[in-house]
Motif scaffolding. Structure first.
Motif, PDB file in Angstrom:
ATOM      1  N   LEU A 128       0.802  -1.218   0.000  1.00  0.00           N
ATOM      2  CA  LEU A 128       0.000   0.000   0.000  1.00  0.00           C
ATOM      3  C   LEU A 128       0.836   1.269   0.000  1.00  0.00           C
ATOM      4  N   THR A 129       2.148   1.124   0.058  1.00  0.00           N
ATOM      5  CA  THR A 129       3.034   2.292  -0.067  1.00  0.00           C
ATOM      6  C   THR A 129       3.656   2.376  -1.457  1.00  0.00           C
ATOM      7  N   THR A 130       3.360   1.388  -2.310  1.00  0.00           N
ATOM      8  CA  THR A 130       3.931   1.360  -3.652  1.00  0.00           C
ATOM      9  C   THR A 130       3.007   2.052  -4.647  1.00  0.00           C
ATOM     10  N   PRO A 131       3.547   2.564  -5.745  1.00  0.00           N
ATOM     11  CA  PRO A 131       2.704   3.245  -6.741  1.00  0.00           C
ATOM     12  C   PRO A 131       1.610   2.359  -7.321  1.00  0.00           C
ATOM     13  N   ALA A 132       1.857   1.053  -7.397  1.00  0.00           N
ATOM     14  CA  ALA A 132       0.880   0.144  -7.990  1.00  0.00           C
ATOM     15  C   ALA A 132      -0.382   0.026  -7.148  1.00  0.00           C
ATOM     16  N   PHE A 133      -0.282   0.238  -5.834  1.00  0.00           N
ATOM     17  CA  PHE A 133      -1.421   0.020  -4.949  1.00  0.00           C
ATOM     18  C   PHE A 133      -1.902   1.288  -4.251  1.00  0.00           C
ATOM     19  N   GLN A 134      -1.062   2.304  -4.120  1.00  0.00           N
ATOM     20  CA  GLN A 134      -1.479   3.504  -3.385  1.00  0.00           C
ATOM     21  C   GLN A 134      -2.296   4.416  -4.285  1.00  0.00           C
ATOM     22  N   ARG A 135      -3.352   4.952  -3.739  1.00  0.00           N
ATOM     23  CA  ARG A 135      -4.222   5.824  -4.515  1.00  0.00           C
ATOM     24  C   ARG A 135      -3.475   7.101  -4.890  1.00  0.00           C
ATOM     25  N   PRO A 136      -3.528   7.495  -6.149  1.00  0.00           N
ATOM     26  CA  PRO A 136      -2.846   8.713  -6.577  1.00  0.00           C
ATOM     27  C   PRO A 136      -3.318   9.938  -5.784  1.00  0.00           C
ATOM     28  N   GLY A 137      -2.348  10.758  -5.402  1.00  0.00           N
ATOM     29  CA  GLY A 137      -2.675  11.957  -4.654  1.00  0.00           C
ATOM     30  C   GLY A 137      -2.823  11.753  -3.168  1.00  0.00           C
ATOM     31  N   ARG A 138      -2.651  10.516  -2.697  1.00  0.00           N
ATOM     32  CA  ARG A 138      -2.763  10.228  -1.277  1.00  0.00           C
ATOM     33  C   ARG A 138      -1.413   9.781  -0.721  1.00  0.00           C
ATOM     34  N   THR A 139      -1.185  10.055   0.550  1.00  0.00           N
ATOM     35  CA  THR A 139       0.049   9.617   1.201  1.00  0.00           C
ATOM     36  C   THR A 139      -0.207   8.538   2.240  1.00  0.00           C
ATOM     37  N   ASP A 140      -1.489   8.268   2.529  1.00  0.00           N
ATOM     38  CA  ASP A 140      -1.819   7.235   3.495  1.00  0.00           C
ATOM     39  C   ASP A 140      -1.947   5.879   2.790  1.00  0.00           C
ATOM     40  N   SER A 141      -2.079   4.824   3.569  1.00  0.00           N
ATOM     41  CA  SER A 141      -2.112   3.463   3.031  1.00  0.00           C
ATOM     42  C   SER A 141      -3.530   3.103   2.600  1.00  0.00           C
ATOM     43  N   ILE A 142      -3.881   3.492   1.394  1.00  0.00           N
ATOM     44  CA  ILE A 142      -5.203   3.206   0.858  1.00  0.00           C
ATOM     45  C   ILE A 142      -5.105   3.080  -0.654  1.00  0.00           C
ATOM     46  N   SER A 143      -5.858   2.161  -1.222  1.00  0.00           N
ATOM     47  CA  SER A 143      -5.779   1.893  -2.661  1.00  0.00           C
ATOM     48  C   SER A 143      -6.860   2.673  -3.409  1.00  0.00           C
ATOM     49  N   PRO A 144      -6.782   2.678  -4.737  1.00  0.00           N
ATOM     50  CA  PRO A 144      -7.903   3.212  -5.519  1.00  0.00           C
ATOM     51  C   PRO A 144      -9.156   2.380  -5.280  1.00  0.00           C
ATOM     52  N   ILE A 145     -10.295   2.920  -5.625  1.00  0.00           N
ATOM     53  CA  ILE A 145     -11.567   2.208  -5.470  1.00  0.00           C
ATOM     54  C   ILE A 145     -11.728   1.216  -6.618  1.00  0.00           C
ATOM     55  N   VAL A 146     -12.217   0.035  -6.308  1.00  0.00           N
ATOM     56  CA  VAL A 146     -12.451  -0.999  -7.310  1.00  0.00           C
ATOM     57  C   VAL A 146     -13.485  -0.516  -8.328  1.00  0.00           C
ATOM     58  N   ASP A 147     -13.242  -0.797  -9.604  1.00  0.00           N
ATOM     59  CA  ASP A 147     -14.194  -0.423 -10.652  1.00  0.00           C
ATOM     60  C   ASP A 147     -15.559  -1.053 -10.371  1.00  0.00           C
ATOM     61  N   TRP A 148     -16.601  -0.363 -10.779  1.00  0.00           N
ATOM     62  CA  TRP A 148     -17.943  -0.887 -10.539  1.00  0.00           C
ATOM     63  C   TRP A 148     -18.181  -2.182 -11.309  1.00  0.00           C
ATOM     64  N   THR A 149     -17.440  -2.377 -12.407  1.00  0.00           N
ATOM     65  CA  THR A 149     -17.600  -3.610 -13.191  1.00  0.00           C
ATOM     66  C   THR A 149     -17.064  -4.837 -12.454  1.00  0.00           C
ATOM     67  N   ALA A 150     -16.248  -4.616 -11.423  1.00  0.00           N
ATOM     68  CA  ALA A 150     -15.708  -5.733 -10.643  1.00  0.00           C
ATOM     69  C   ALA A 150     -16.396  -5.871  -9.289  1.00  0.00           C
ATOM     70  N   THR A 151     -17.444  -5.084  -9.067  1.00  0.00           N
ATOM     71  CA  THR A 151     -18.153  -5.113  -7.790  1.00  0.00           C
ATOM     72  C   THR A 151     -19.213  -6.201  -7.789  1.00  0.00           C
ATOM     73  N   PHE A 152     -19.362  -6.902  -6.682  1.00  0.00           N
ATOM     74  CA  PHE A 152     -20.420  -7.905  -6.553  1.00  0.00           C
ATOM     75  C   PHE A 152     -21.783  -7.235  -6.692  1.00  0.00           C
ATOM     76  N   ALA A 153     -22.635  -7.853  -7.486  1.00  0.00           N
ATOM     77  CA  ALA A 153     -24.000  -7.345  -7.617  1.00  0.00           C
ATOM     78  C   ALA A 153     -24.756  -7.597  -6.316  1.00  0.00           C
ATOM     79  N   ARG A 154     -25.670  -6.685  -5.995  1.00  0.00           N
ATOM     80  CA  ARG A 154     -26.487  -6.868  -4.801  1.00  0.00           C
ATOM     81  C   ARG A 154     -27.937  -6.562  -5.119  1.00  0.00           C
TER      82      ARG A 154
END
Length: 384
Positions: free
Chosen positions: A179-205
């Motif tokens: 979560l500190t690497t460019p591949a997983f850290q959300r752009p523009g953030r310095t904390d340990s958090i990833s981008p949000i998963v695309d809606w196309t990969a979200t479980f339907a409810r």
């Protein structure tokens, strides 16, 4: 198992839950200063203390029940909480049936979440295909982490308890680093958090509820594990190795091969729990971003679920639903001026009594007599 012993196990489990609720009620009473004050003059006006105790216990358990199953929204929230518990619990239970103690569900779920989430936000695919690829990736991540344990156990004799516990810490630290690497850290953030998963990969409810595909997957996984254990050759070998590995080896079964396969499957199931954490929709309709606490304590709770479910698929489903309801209903209990930690106490007591059936039968003589009858040669009607 005979049909009589099967019913004895069910009754013993129900009795364990009832005993836990009774002791939980005592805990609620002694932890409430207002109720305890009325016991100071119990012998003069016993009605005050009994009424206050009844109100406290009744309101707390009513709030628990209402919060867990009191509405369609509460029921679906309980199923949402239960889904990862069932999946990870199946992974632990499957290993138990093979004589292995899989304490590594946490690490396996973390890698399942890492793989699934990365495909979810790092790879852009069409609807349906995207969620399927993310799902497969998450299963693969958990299977690799579980298979590593099986390989070390089979090839080096390393104890799976030690290995799984240590690999949990490795997985936790690897996630923190990723979560500190460019591949997983959300752009523009310095904390340990990833981008949000695309809606196309979200479980339907289901619209207006928390009932999503993850719960359906949990039920399908339970059915698959049941078939594996009860209807397949691999399941027979798995149970034979779990019962007596030396006898299984003498009969020509490969204990090492079975160990690796079981841990791969157990890791895959726990990985599915991580997939659920990464792809299931939150209250806002989008998955929770990948973070250090993405899977919570699901891997550790899975051991509890497997124990309460007696390491059987149907039992694991019911145990997962029970603890999912306790998690959801615990929020309602807080509204009734009852600490949320009481639900943790209830869970601990349930596990204590379920894991110690001899204690339950000693406290309840009718169960002891039934257990004795179940053990006699006259007990017939063997279950398939």
């Amino acid at each position: 198992m005979t049909r009589s012993s099967w019913w004895t196990e069910i009754l013993t489990t129900i009795a364990a839950i009832v005993l836990a609720l009774i002791i939980g009620a005592v805990v609620m009473v002694v932890s409430d200063p207002d109720v305890l004050d009325k016991y100071a003059y119990f012998f003069y006006r016993p009605g005050d203390a009994l009424a206050a105790s009844g109100d406290k216990i009744g309101s707390a358990y009513f709030a628990l029940l209402k919060g867990a199953v009191g509405s369609w929204g509460a029921i679906t929230q309980s199923t949402s909480q239960a889904a990862p518990l069932i999946l990870a619990g199946l992974g632990v239970a499957l290993a138990f049936r093979a004589g292995l103690i899989n304490i590594g569900g946490q690490g396996q779920a973390i890698w399942g979440a890492i793989f699934a989430a990365y495909i979810g936000f790092g790879v852009h695919l069409p609807l349906v295909i995207h969620v399927l690829v993310a799902l497969i990736a998450g299963v693969l991540g958990g299977a690799i982490w579980g298979g590593l344990v099986g390989w070390l156990k089979a090839r080096t004799g390393a104890h799976e308890v030690i290995v799984t516990i240590m690999l949990n810490y490795v997985a936790i630290r690897m996630l923190a680093w990723l979560l500190t690497t460019p591949a997983f850290q959300r752009p523009g953030r310095t904390d340990s958090i990833s981008p949000i998963v695309d809606w196309t990969a979200t479980f339907a409810r289901l619209a207006g509820s928390q009932l999503h595909v993850g719960f359906v997957l949990a039920l399908l996984a339970a059915a698959a594990v049941w078939w594996l254990l009860e209807r397949s050759t691999l399941g027979f070998a798995l149970k034979a190795v779990g019962a007596n590995p030396h006898a299984a080896a003498t009969a020509g079964m490969s204990v090492a091969r079975t160990t690796i396969i079981v841990m791969v499957l157990a890791g895959a199931l726990a990985g599915l729990a991580g997939v659920d954490a990464a792809l299931a929709p939150s209250d806002s309709g989008v998955p929770v971003p990948l973070s250090n606490g993405i899977v919570g304590d699901v891997g550790f709770d899975a051991v509890t679920v497997a124990l309460v479910g007696r390491s059987r698929p149907v039992g694991v489903v019911l145990a997962g639903l029970l603890f999912g309801a306790l998690h959801t209903g615990g929020l309602g209990m807080q509204g009734a001026q009852t600490p949320g930690t009481v639900t943790d106490v209830l869970q601990a007591l349930i596990v204590l009594f379920v894991a110690a059936p001899a204690l339950v039968t000693r406290l309840l003589p009718f169960l002891r007599r039934r257990a004795a009858r179940s053990a006699t040669p006259e007990s017939t009607g063997a279950l398939t």
